[in-house]
Design an enzyme around this catalytic site. Sequence first.
Site, PDB file in Angstrom:
ATOM      1  N   GLY A  17      55.459  77.144  25.637  1.00 26.17           N
ATOM      2  CA  GLY A  17      54.484  77.133  26.589  1.00 26.17           C
ATOM      3  C   GLY A  17      53.975  78.635  26.832  1.00 26.17           C
ATOM      4  N   ARG A  42      50.656  74.999  21.575  1.00 25.02           N
ATOM      5  CA  ARG A  42      49.874  74.008  20.897  1.00 25.02           C
ATOM      6  C   ARG A  42      48.750  75.127  20.508  1.00 25.02           C
ATOM      7  NH1 ARG A  42      49.128  69.346  24.868  1.00 25.02           N
ATOM      8  NH2 ARG A  42      49.019  71.231  26.157  1.00 25.02           N
ATOM      9  N   TYR A 161      55.228  63.428  38.219  1.00 28.87           N
ATOM     10  CA  TYR A 161      55.582  64.713  37.915  1.00 28.87           C
ATOM     11  C   TYR A 161      56.791  65.225  38.450  1.00 28.87           C
ATOM     12  CZ  TYR A 161      55.143  69.899  37.988  1.00 28.87           C
ATOM     13  OH  TYR A 161      55.770  71.174  37.829  1.00 28.87           O
TER      14      TYR A 161
HETATM   15  P1  NDP Z   1      50.010  76.568  32.462  1.00 31.39           P
HETATM   16  O1  NDP Z   1      49.040  75.199  32.359  1.00 31.39           O
HETATM   17  O2  NDP Z   1      49.369  77.742  32.680  1.00 31.39           O
HETATM   18  O3  NDP Z   1      50.769  76.503  31.140  1.00 31.39           O
HETATM   19  C1  NDP Z   1      51.424  75.751  30.635  1.00 31.39           C
HETATM   20  C2  NDP Z   1      51.824  76.167  29.256  1.00 31.39           C
HETATM   21  O4  NDP Z   1      52.584  75.003  28.634  1.00 31.39           O
HETATM   22  C3  NDP Z   1      50.775  76.272  28.356  1.00 31.39           C
HETATM   23  O5  NDP Z   1      51.121  77.443  27.465  1.00 31.39           O
HETATM   24  C4  NDP Z   1      50.616  75.067  27.417  1.00 31.39           C
HETATM   25  O6  NDP Z   1      50.229  75.401  26.034  1.00 31.39           O
HETATM   26  C5  NDP Z   1      52.182  74.640  27.243  1.00 31.39           C
HETATM   27  N1  NDP Z   1      52.112  73.232  26.952  1.00 31.39           N
HETATM   28  C6  NDP Z   1      51.789  71.984  27.625  1.00 31.39           C
HETATM   29  N2  NDP Z   1      52.196  71.065  26.915  1.00 31.39           N
HETATM   30  C7  NDP Z   1      52.607  71.624  25.956  1.00 31.39           C
HETATM   31  C8  NDP Z   1      53.184  70.697  24.750  1.00 31.39           C
HETATM   32  N3  NDP Z   1      53.038  69.414  24.476  1.00 31.39           N
HETATM   33  N4  NDP Z   1      53.776  71.588  23.667  1.00 31.39           N
HETATM   34  C9  NDP Z   1      54.062  72.667  23.670  1.00 31.39           C
HETATM   35  N5  NDP Z   1      53.499  73.531  24.951  1.00 31.39           N
HETATM   36  C10 NDP Z   1      52.952  72.712  25.793  1.00 31.39           C
HETATM   37  O7  NDP Z   1      51.013  76.028  33.495  1.00 31.39           O
HETATM   38  P2  NDP Z   1      52.084  76.882  34.153  1.00 31.39           P
HETATM   39  O8  NDP Z   1      52.382  78.373  33.415  1.00 31.39           O
HETATM   40  O9  NDP Z   1      52.134  76.928  35.806  1.00 31.39           O
HETATM   41  O10 NDP Z   1      53.330  76.129  33.941  1.00 31.39           O
HETATM   42  C11 NDP Z   1      54.484  76.267  33.020  1.00 31.39           C
HETATM   43  C12 NDP Z   1      55.737  75.600  33.765  1.00 31.39           C
HETATM   44  O11 NDP Z   1      56.050  75.984  35.133  1.00 31.39           O
HETATM   45  C13 NDP Z   1      55.559  74.139  33.619  1.00 31.39           C
HETATM   46  O12 NDP Z   1      56.840  73.640  33.244  1.00 31.39           O
HETATM   47  C14 NDP Z   1      55.570  73.762  35.175  1.00 31.39           C
HETATM   48  O13 NDP Z   1      55.705  72.567  35.277  1.00 31.39           O
HETATM   49  C15 NDP Z   1      56.074  74.891  35.745  1.00 31.39           C
HETATM   50  N6  NDP Z   1      55.847  74.988  37.091  1.00 31.39           N
HETATM   51  C16 NDP Z   1      54.601  75.512  37.531  1.00 31.39           C
HETATM   52  C17 NDP Z   1      54.301  75.682  38.835  1.00 31.39           C
HETATM   53  C18 NDP Z   1      52.873  75.989  39.479  1.00 31.39           C
HETATM   54  O14 NDP Z   1      52.534  75.771  40.404  1.00 31.39           O
HETATM   55  N7  NDP Z   1      51.993  76.316  38.519  1.00 31.39           N
HETATM   56  C19 NDP Z   1      55.281  75.524  39.839  1.00 31.39           C
HETATM   57  C20 NDP Z   1      56.617  75.131  39.445  1.00 31.39           C
HETATM   58  C21 NDP Z   1      56.713  74.969  38.139  1.00 31.39           C
HETATM   59  P3  NDP Z   1      49.094  74.681  25.126  1.00 31.39           P
HETATM   60  O15 NDP Z   1      48.288  74.046  25.968  1.00 31.39           O
HETATM   61  O16 NDP Z   1      48.661  75.867  24.322  1.00 31.39           O
HETATM   62  O17 NDP Z   1      50.252  73.781  24.227  1.00 31.39           O
HETATM   63  C1  8X3 Z   2      54.169  72.903  40.410  1.00 28.10           C
HETATM   64  C2  8X3 Z   2      54.235  73.131  41.933  1.00 28.10           C
HETATM   65  O1  8X3 Z   2      53.625  71.855  44.051  1.00 28.10           O
HETATM   66  O2  8X3 Z   2      52.104  71.929  42.601  1.00 28.10           O
HETATM   67  O3  8X3 Z   2      55.612  72.542  40.107  1.00 28.10           O
HETATM   68  O4  8X3 Z   2      54.072  70.375  42.045  1.00 28.10           O
HETATM   69  S1  8X3 Z   2      53.313  71.718  42.712  1.00 28.10           S
END
Ligand code: NDP
Ligand code: 8X3
Length: 270
Positions: A17, A42, A161
């Site tokens: 990701g 992706r 989620y």
């Molecule tokens: P973004 O949407 O900004 O980034 C998500 C990344 O995951 C992208 O690079 C996307 O790339 C990749 N991704 C999604 N699905 C796939 C797949 N099937 N295969 C490969 N890559 C994939 O979100 P965040 O950076 O915020 O999230 C990153 C992580 O942090 C996640 O696990 C999320 O649950 C976690 N998180 C986020 C929080 C928030 O508030 N934002 C808080 C807590 C945790 P592409 O689409 O190019 O494949």
């Molecule tokens: C992402 C944070 O609070 O939007 O894990 O679910 S929240």
Amino acid sequence: MKSTSMKLQGKIVFITGASAGIGAATALAFASEGARLLLAARRSSKLDTVAAECLAAGAEAVHTLALDVRHHAAVAAAIDALPSEWAAIDVLVNNAGLSRGLDKLYTGSVQDWEEMIDTNVKGLLYVTRAVVPGMVERGRGHIINLGSTAGELTYPNGAVYCATKAAEKSINDGLRQDLLGTPVRVTSVNPGMVETEFSQVRFRGDHERAAKVYQGLQPLTAADVADAILWAATRPGHVNIAHVLLTPVAQANSLLFHREPPAATPGNTR
Ligand code: NDP
Ligand code: 8X3
């Protein structure tokens, strides 16, 4: 005895990701330490942009993988087919993940549930299964999983989620136990609200709804989370950070926020 922090110069760091948000910021953070970066997602065009930024920021080398972590065979084949100079992964950041929708469980979309479970739980497992045996064999490695405040406390309309992040917590704890007796470390980094593409993805491009999530408070940035990941990775080799919980100051847990009311504008006053 004085312990020294883990140096990342020349270390192979695999980030899933990495095309956006926390993954891209983590890539940049490790780049500035001179790491060799294996970046997967992706969207390869976005990965190419992140790769160029990482090289400019000091990465020793960058290799990109167009990969969907939901496909077990593709994940196994991609890791198996890595050029020999990229095979000895030192740090795995299991970051790829997403949320879809905000719905009552009993009316939610089964397709959304499957996408979240396939990505956040099964994808994390597939990548872990492909990478960790090599770490055990080589006698070194660190797995850093992205958890969430959502995995600690479920919020309304987000049960699935939240369940995927509760699963990440169990997997993180189980893996650490199963690796006992090896020098391989396991960490979960659990952020609260971070402003990335996350809410755009959750609400399928509804910008207004996504912006509302962060209204009236200062969310974490992706760089804040990357900082915590880098910190965990650079502790001395005998130190395992089991989990890191970080939230905006205006967030107590996944249910409780403090939001400032919108500033009054002249047009709104009587
Ligand atoms: P973004 O949407 O900004 O980034 C998500 C990344 O995951 C992208 O690079 C996307 O790339 C990749 N991704 C999604 N699905 C796939 C797949 N099937 N295969 C490969 N890559 C994939 O979100 P965040 O950076 O915020 O999230 C990153 C992580 O942090 C996640 O696990 C999320 O649950 C976690 N998180 C986020 C929080 C928030 O508030 N934002 C808080 C807590 C945790 P592409 O689409 O190019 O494949
Ligand atoms: C992402 C944070 O609070 O939007 O894990 O679910 S929240």
